[in-house]
Write an enzyme that holds these catalytic residues in place. Structure first.
Site, short mmCIF file in Angstrom:
data_model
loop_
_atom_site.label_atom_id
_atom_site.label_comp_id
_atom_site.label_asym_id
_atom_site.label_seq_id
_atom_site.Cartn_x
_atom_site.Cartn_y
_atom_site.Cartn_z
CB SER A 76 34.23 47.64 10.81
OG SER A 76 34.90 46.48 11.22
N1 SAH Z 1 32.87 42.43 12.74
C1 SAH Z 1 32.95 43.26 13.93
C2 SAH Z 1 34.26 44.02 14.00
C3 SAH Z 1 35.04 43.43 15.05
S1 SAH Z 1 36.66 44.04 15.43
C4 SAH Z 1 31.76 44.19 14.05
O1 SAH Z 1 30.93 44.24 13.12
O2 SAH Z 1 31.62 44.85 15.08
C5 SAH Z 1 37.52 42.50 15.29
C6 SAH Z 1 37.09 41.38 16.20
O3 SAH Z 1 37.87 40.25 15.83
C7 SAH Z 1 37.35 41.61 17.68
O4 SAH Z 1 36.16 41.38 18.38
C8 SAH Z 1 38.41 40.57 18.02
O5 SAH Z 1 38.32 40.08 19.34
C9 SAH Z 1 38.14 39.49 16.99
N2 SAH Z 1 39.25 38.60 16.68
C10 SAH Z 1 40.57 38.89 16.54
N3 SAH Z 1 41.28 37.78 16.24
C11 SAH Z 1 40.37 36.75 16.17
C12 SAH Z 1 40.48 35.35 15.94
N4 SAH Z 1 41.64 34.75 15.69
N5 SAH Z 1 39.35 34.61 15.95
C13 SAH Z 1 38.14 35.18 16.21
N6 SAH Z 1 37.99 36.50 16.46
C14 SAH Z 1 39.08 37.28 16.46
#
Ligand code: SAH
Length: 226
Positions: A76
């Site tokens: 993000s």
């Molecule tokens: N918080 C992260 C941003 C990640 S982008 C950071 O600081 O880098 C969103 C993430 O959510 C992705 O890695 C994706 O695989 C995960 N994601 C999407 N749906 C999800 C779910 N149902 N349960 C767990 N993770 C999920």
């Protein structure tokens, strides 16, 4: 400060004064954009975000943009991380569940702010890679979990706070049940074209207050694991 990372690739990542300088600029920028929680800014000042994106793109690490990581996912943008962290009103000792570990950066911010962090990721490769990285960076007590965030982590519930870092169209009831009364859930809600940053404050077992904190853009929250 030096960390030795990934012995297989023989890469030694280091955190140099130049990186700290870039972080200082980033923090000034975030503060100008309205981030007022000094503990959020201090945490972001201390974390070498450039360890969390590919080596070739180190110079992008401290720009206020979202950036691709593995498996079609994104880290993000720093403003969004700061904003979500601020909305959580983190107190030292808070037990927080993050949905969507991704690069691990958001989890690290909450951890450095003194929270007890649990973070759940649905993609196995990201889960494996980020669990190792967080450990190597010294954030040993961040508990990484492999699973579906829609289900949450009942065995560690209740949580003081939950932060969701993927966009969802459906309100995740099962997850919200795992928030304590008086607790907070911050979650981007809406379709693929964009979401609203929502904050829910649980006022009783069956009631909550909701606030809209403006538009944002996240990759979708998907159900099941992969
Ligand atoms: N918080 C992260 C941003 C990640 S982008 C950071 O600081 O880098 C969103 C993430 O959510 C992705 O890695 C994706 O695989 C995960 N994601 C999407 N749906 C999800 C779910 N149902 N349960 C767990 N993770 C999920």
């Amino acid at each position: 400060m030096n960390y030795s990372l990934d012995s297989k690739r023989k890469v030694r990542k280091s955190d140099r004064p130049r990186h700290r300088g870039l972080r200082q600029k980033l923090i000034a920028n975030l503060s100008a954009k309205g981030i007022a929680d000094q503990r959020v800014l201090q945490a972001m000042l201390s974390i070498p975000r450039h360890f969390m994106i590919d080596e070739e793109f180190v110079d992008w690490a401290y720009r206020d943009i979202a950036f691709p990581i593995e498996a079609d996912q994104t880290i993000s943008m720093p403003y969004t991380v700061a904003m979500q962290s601020q909305l959580l009103e983190v107190q030292p000792g808070d037990k927080i569940l993050e949905v969507g570990t991704g690069s691990g950066y958001q989890a690290a911010v909450l951890y450095v702010m003194g929270a007890k962090v649990y973070t759940i990721e649905r993609q196995r490769d990201l889960f494996d890679k980020t669990s190792i990285l967080l450990n190597e960076m010294g954030y040993h007590r961040i508990r990484t979990l492999y699973g579906d965030g829609y289900i949450g982590a009942q065995r560690f519930a209740p949580f003081d706070k939950i932060i969701v870092t993927a966009g969802t169209q459906i309100f995740p009831h099962r997850l919200f049940e795992q928030v304590k009364i008086g607790g907070i859930m911050v979650i981007p809600q809406g379709g693929r074209s964009g979401q609203e940053m929502m904050r829910y404050i649980k006022t009783s077992k069956t009631t909550y207050l909701s606030e809209n904190h403006g538009s944002c853009a996240f990759v979708p929250m998907l159900s099941g694991t992969r």
